[in-house]
Design a protein around this motif. Structure first.
Motif, PDB file in Angstrom:
ATOM      1  N   ASP A 240       6.985   7.463   9.070  1.00 33.95           N
ATOM      2  CA  ASP A 240       8.359   7.695   8.614  1.00 33.95           C
ATOM      3  C   ASP A 240       8.585   7.145   7.214  1.00 33.95           C
ATOM      4  O   ASP A 240       9.225   7.776   6.378  1.00 33.95           O
ATOM      5  CB  ASP A 240       9.363   7.032   9.562  1.00 33.95           C
ATOM      6  N   GLN A 241       8.036   5.958   6.963  1.00 35.08           N
ATOM      7  CA  GLN A 241       8.205   5.324   5.648  1.00 35.08           C
ATOM      8  C   GLN A 241       7.567   6.189   4.551  1.00 35.08           C
ATOM      9  O   GLN A 241       8.179   6.464   3.525  1.00 35.08           O
ATOM     10  CB  GLN A 241       7.568   3.933   5.659  1.00 35.08           C
ATOM     11  N   LEU A 242       6.346   6.632   4.825  1.00 31.06           N
ATOM     12  CA  LEU A 242       5.654   7.445   3.823  1.00 31.06           C
ATOM     13  C   LEU A 242       6.377   8.776   3.615  1.00 31.06           C
ATOM     14  O   LEU A 242       6.547   9.251   2.488  1.00 31.06           O
ATOM     15  CB  LEU A 242       4.204   7.690   4.246  1.00 31.06           C
TER      16      LEU A 242
ATOM     17  N   VAL B 270      -4.735   8.592   0.108  1.00 29.12           N
ATOM     18  CA  VAL B 270      -4.689   8.232   1.526  1.00 29.12           C
ATOM     19  C   VAL B 270      -4.175   6.805   1.670  1.00 29.12           C
ATOM     20  O   VAL B 270      -4.774   5.857   1.170  1.00 29.12           O
ATOM     21  CB  VAL B 270      -6.094   8.359   2.161  1.00 29.12           C
ATOM     22  N   ASP B 271      -3.039   6.685   2.364  1.00 31.18           N
ATOM     23  CA  ASP B 271      -2.445   5.374   2.628  1.00 31.18           C
ATOM     24  C   ASP B 271      -2.980   4.893   3.971  1.00 31.18           C
ATOM     25  O   ASP B 271      -2.895   5.610   4.961  1.00 31.18           O
ATOM     26  CB  ASP B 271      -0.915   5.529   2.669  1.00 31.18           C
ATOM     27  N   THR B 272      -3.553   3.705   4.009  1.00 34.26           N
ATOM     28  CA  THR B 272      -4.162   3.225   5.253  1.00 34.26           C
ATOM     29  C   THR B 272      -3.343   2.095   5.863  1.00 34.26           C
ATOM     30  O   THR B 272      -2.365   1.639   5.275  1.00 34.26           O
ATOM     31  CB  THR B 272      -5.588   2.709   4.994  1.00 34.26           C
TER      32      THR B 272
ATOM     33  N   ALA C 232      -2.560   7.543   6.906  1.00 32.34           N
ATOM     34  CA  ALA C 232      -3.586   7.227   7.908  1.00 32.34           C
ATOM     35  C   ALA C 232      -3.274   5.899   8.582  1.00 32.34           C
ATOM     36  O   ALA C 232      -4.157   5.260   9.141  1.00 32.34           O
ATOM     37  CB  ALA C 232      -4.959   7.197   7.257  1.00 32.34           C
ATOM     38  N   ASP C 233      -2.021   5.479   8.503  1.00 32.95           N
ATOM     39  CA  ASP C 233      -1.633   4.228   9.163  1.00 32.95           C
ATOM     40  C   ASP C 233      -1.067   4.547  10.543  1.00 32.95           C
ATOM     41  O   ASP C 233       0.064   5.013  10.665  1.00 32.95           O
ATOM     42  CB  ASP C 233      -0.583   3.493   8.314  1.00 32.95           C
ATOM     43  N   THR C 234      -1.870   4.318  11.562  1.00 35.74           N
ATOM     44  CA  THR C 234      -1.389   4.550  12.929  1.00 35.74           C
ATOM     45  C   THR C 234      -1.151   3.209  13.611  1.00 35.74           C
ATOM     46  O   THR C 234      -0.796   3.137  14.768  1.00 35.74           O
ATOM     47  CB  THR C 234      -2.438   5.328  13.757  1.00 35.74           C
ATOM     48  N   PHE C 235      -1.355   2.146  12.852  1.00 31.53           N
ATOM     49  CA  PHE C 235      -1.251   0.807  13.428  1.00 31.53           C
ATOM     50  C   PHE C 235       0.200   0.346  13.496  1.00 31.53           C
ATOM     51  O   PHE C 235       0.672  -0.149  14.505  1.00 31.53           O
ATOM     52  CB  PHE C 235      -2.088  -0.170  12.597  1.00 31.53           C
ATOM     53  N   ARG C 236       0.909   0.557  12.387  1.00 26.52           N
ATOM     54  CA  ARG C 236       2.275   0.058  12.332  1.00 26.52           C
ATOM     55  C   ARG C 236       3.254   1.139  12.754  1.00 26.52           C
ATOM     56  O   ARG C 236       3.183   2.262  12.264  1.00 26.52           O
ATOM     57  CB  ARG C 236       2.586  -0.390  10.907  1.00 26.52           C
ATOM     58  N   ALA C 237       4.166   0.768  13.642  1.00 27.40           N
ATOM     59  CA  ALA C 237       5.186   1.728  14.056  1.00 27.40           C
ATOM     60  C   ALA C 237       6.044   2.056  12.850  1.00 27.40           C
ATOM     61  O   ALA C 237       6.383   1.187  12.065  1.00 27.40           O
ATOM     62  CB  ALA C 237       6.025   1.116  15.170  1.00 27.40           C
TER      63      ALA C 237
ATOM     64  N   LYS D  45       0.814  -1.228   0.000  1.00 33.84           N
ATOM     65  CA  LYS D  45       0.000   0.000   0.000  1.00 33.84           C
ATOM     66  C   LYS D  45       0.844   1.273   0.000  1.00 33.84           C
ATOM     67  O   LYS D  45       0.602   2.183  -0.790  1.00 33.84           O
ATOM     68  CB  LYS D  45      -0.916   0.048   1.235  1.00 33.84           C
ATOM     69  N   THR D  46       1.822   1.327   0.920  1.00 32.04           N
ATOM     70  CA  THR D  46       2.602   2.556   1.040  1.00 32.04           C
ATOM     71  C   THR D  46       3.425   2.784  -0.231  1.00 32.04           C
ATOM     72  O   THR D  46       3.444   3.883  -0.788  1.00 32.04           O
ATOM     73  CB  THR D  46       3.496   2.477   2.291  1.00 32.04           C
ATOM     74  N   THR D  47       4.080   1.721  -0.696  1.00 29.89           N
ATOM     75  CA  THR D  47       4.854   1.815  -1.927  1.00 29.89           C
ATOM     76  C   THR D  47       3.953   2.241  -3.089  1.00 29.89           C
ATOM     77  O   THR D  47       4.291   3.135  -3.866  1.00 29.89           O
ATOM     78  CB  THR D  47       5.477   0.438  -2.256  1.00 29.89           C
TER      79      THR D  47
HETATM   80 MG    MG Z   1       2.176   0.726   4.772  1.00 28.44          MG
END
Ligand code: MG
Ligand code: GDP
Length: 504
Positions: free
Chosen positions: A146-148, A189-191, A137-142, A114-116
């Protein structure tokens, strides 16, 4: 089985028709059996394979057809049509509207890409001149933000996210509102994802899509998970209104049948495919060219688009000069730069009939790409006199001090600079003959301008700069010559607006 193998197997099954002296029920059955086996090995759903088989059988009325040639053609067309159906849910593809806010939400499991893909998509639209941005909008993965952030910064795309806010709906709404007031046209929006489909994920996606009212929900599907694609795609479709699909990791050796046929389960069209980790390993998806390419017929439509872009990049004066036999080191630098901008050589070659996606391995491409970069670094250390000289090669050899200076300046060896000059010498001879790559693509390399001798001479020159293994793969000099003729004819045909895709 990798997709390229699938293509080869289907093509060979189709070719078996030409070998048969008469085409009867038995021959047709054997061919369909081979195609079905190949599809199953590539992970295509068994029900769909059966459907394809039944449809082709019932389409073809062997008794009513008189000539063998017609029979073959009709059978091949039926197979092509059914393969197309497999990938086309028959729904209109969503496209963004210029001058408006278009909110695209990417959903999918963890690690599906998704992020890529969000970044690739943003980059794609930015390059096409849209005002584009990204929201995390990804608050799940630590580390998700930063990646986005890293991806977006690299691609120079504005982004929004937070290290402290934990509610994805709050962040996404803030980000989307902010970018809407700033008149962004494409807001992606990246989830977040989960390792498997869980209620918490469905709930989150539902809340997000209610709050954002996205114009397009894209389901990002990882091709490498094979058959599992279908049930997962269904599970998502049940919860959120998936409008389009992007398939990732369809790189050279991916077994993509599962993902491709899962599209039928979502009832949503594939809009793009991801073919690598790099930001421009990304292509808009069109069913017919995709199948043509899979079956080794080449994606001439894609190629012609690339060629048109290429033309835009070249300044007319330069082309004119090159056509008059003047090719400088600076011209070479510019041609390389344009080539680099066009993106992947592999993708480019994959579009040419006869080459196929696997023609150049990823490693070969990286080596080639690193070499080109090195040559450009060397040329960057040359002065204007050297770069603009019509016989740069001779200038350096008359005054070898120049070679030493350039090697020192670019941090390379004398041998590297000499190599570059040799390549320039070969390349300039070739380019002069075809009037530049642009001239070649524009069809100036046509029978009208070029006689048999010239084609042979040109083929020899191209062969010299080609990797030996690649030359062997296409059948040596004779193969190359055939390919060039075919390529030129196809381009000419395409430029005239005729399509070769439908007449298999
Ligand atoms: Mg991601
Ligand atoms: P997310 O968890 O869905 O956001 O997935 P990511 O975007 O973080 O991607 C997960 C991994 O898959 C990363 O290592 C990416 O580099 C890789 N990836 C994504 N798309 C592709 C693709 O098209 N081809 C390949 N080979 N790798 C990909």
């Amino acid at each position: 089985m990798a997709l390229a193998d699938l293509g080869r197997k289907i093509t060979s099954a189709l070719k078996s028709l030409s070998k048969a002296t008469i085409i009867n029920e038995e021959v047709l059955k054997a061919m369909l059996k081979d195609i079905s086996t190949a599809l199953l090995e590539a992970d295509v759903n068994i029900k769909l394979v059966k459907q394809l088989r039944d449809n082709v059988s019932s389409d073809i009325k062997l008794d009513g057809m008189s000539l063998g040639l017609n029979k073959r053609k009709m059978i091949q067309q039926a197979v092509f049509r059914e393969l197309t159906k497999l990938l086309e849910p028959g729904v209109r593809v969503w496209t963004p509207s210029k001058g408006q806010n278009n909110v695209i939400m990417c959903v999918g499991l963890q690690g599906s890409g998704k992020t890529t893909t969000s970044t690739k998509l943003a980059y794609y639209y930015r390059m096409k001149g849209w005002k584009t941005c990204l929201v995390c909008a990804d608050t799940f993965r630590a580390g998700a933000f930063d990646q986005l952030k890293q991806n977006a910064t690299k691609a120079r795309i504005p982004f929004y996210g937070s290290y402290t806010e934990m509610d994805p709906v709050v962040i996404a709404t803030e980000g989307v509102d902010k970018f809407k007031t700033e008149n962004f046209e494409i807001i992606i929006v990246d989830t977040s994802g989960r390792h498997k489909q869980e209620d918490s994920l469905s709930e989150e996606m539902l809340q997000l899509s209610k709050a954002l009212q996205p114009d397009n929900v894209v389901y990002v599907m990882d091709a490498s998970i094979g058959q599992a694609c279908e049930s997962q795609a269904k599970a998502f479709k049940d919860k959120v209104d998936v409008a389009s699909v992007i398939i990732t990791k369809l790189d050279g050796h991916a077994k993509g049948g599962g993902a491709l046929s899962a599209v039928a389960a979502t009832g949503s069209p594939i809009i793009f495919i991801g073919t690598g980790e790099h930001i421009d390993d990304f292509e808009p998806f069109k069913t017919k060219p995709f199948i043509s390419k899979l079956l080794g017929m080449g994606d001439m439509e894609g190629l012609v688009n690339v060629v048109k872009e290429f033309g835009k990049e070249n300044k007319e004066a330069v082309i004119d000069r090159i056509q008059h036999g003047q090719f400088t080191l600076r011209d070479m630098h510019e041609q390389f730069q344009t080539l680099r901008k066009l993106g992947s050589y592999r993708q480019l070659l994959g579009m040419i009939p006869g080459f196929g996606v696997d023609f150049l391995s990823k490693e070969d491409e990286e080596t080639w790409s690193a070499r080109v970069k090195k040559m450009m670094v060397i040329m960057d250390s040359m002065n204007n006199h050297e770069l603009d000289n019509y016989e740069g090669h001779k200038l350096f050899h008359k005054q070898p001090g120049r070679i030493q200076r350039v090697a020192r300046g670019s941090g390379t060896d004398i041998k590297d600079v000499e190599d570059l000059l040799t390549k320039y010498n070969k390349f300039s001879k070739m380019v002069k003959n075809i009037g530049g790559l642009n001239g070649f693509f524009n069809g100036s390399f046509s029978s009208k301008h070029m006689n048999q001798n010239k084609v042979i001479k040109l083929t020899r020159q191209i062969a010299k700069i080609m990797p030996r293994r690649s030359l062997k793969q296409i059948g040596g000099m004779a193969g190359l010559q055939r390919l060039m003729r075919q390529f030129e004819q196809e381009v000419a045909k395409q430029l005239k607006g005729k399509s070769s895709i439908n007449n298999m």
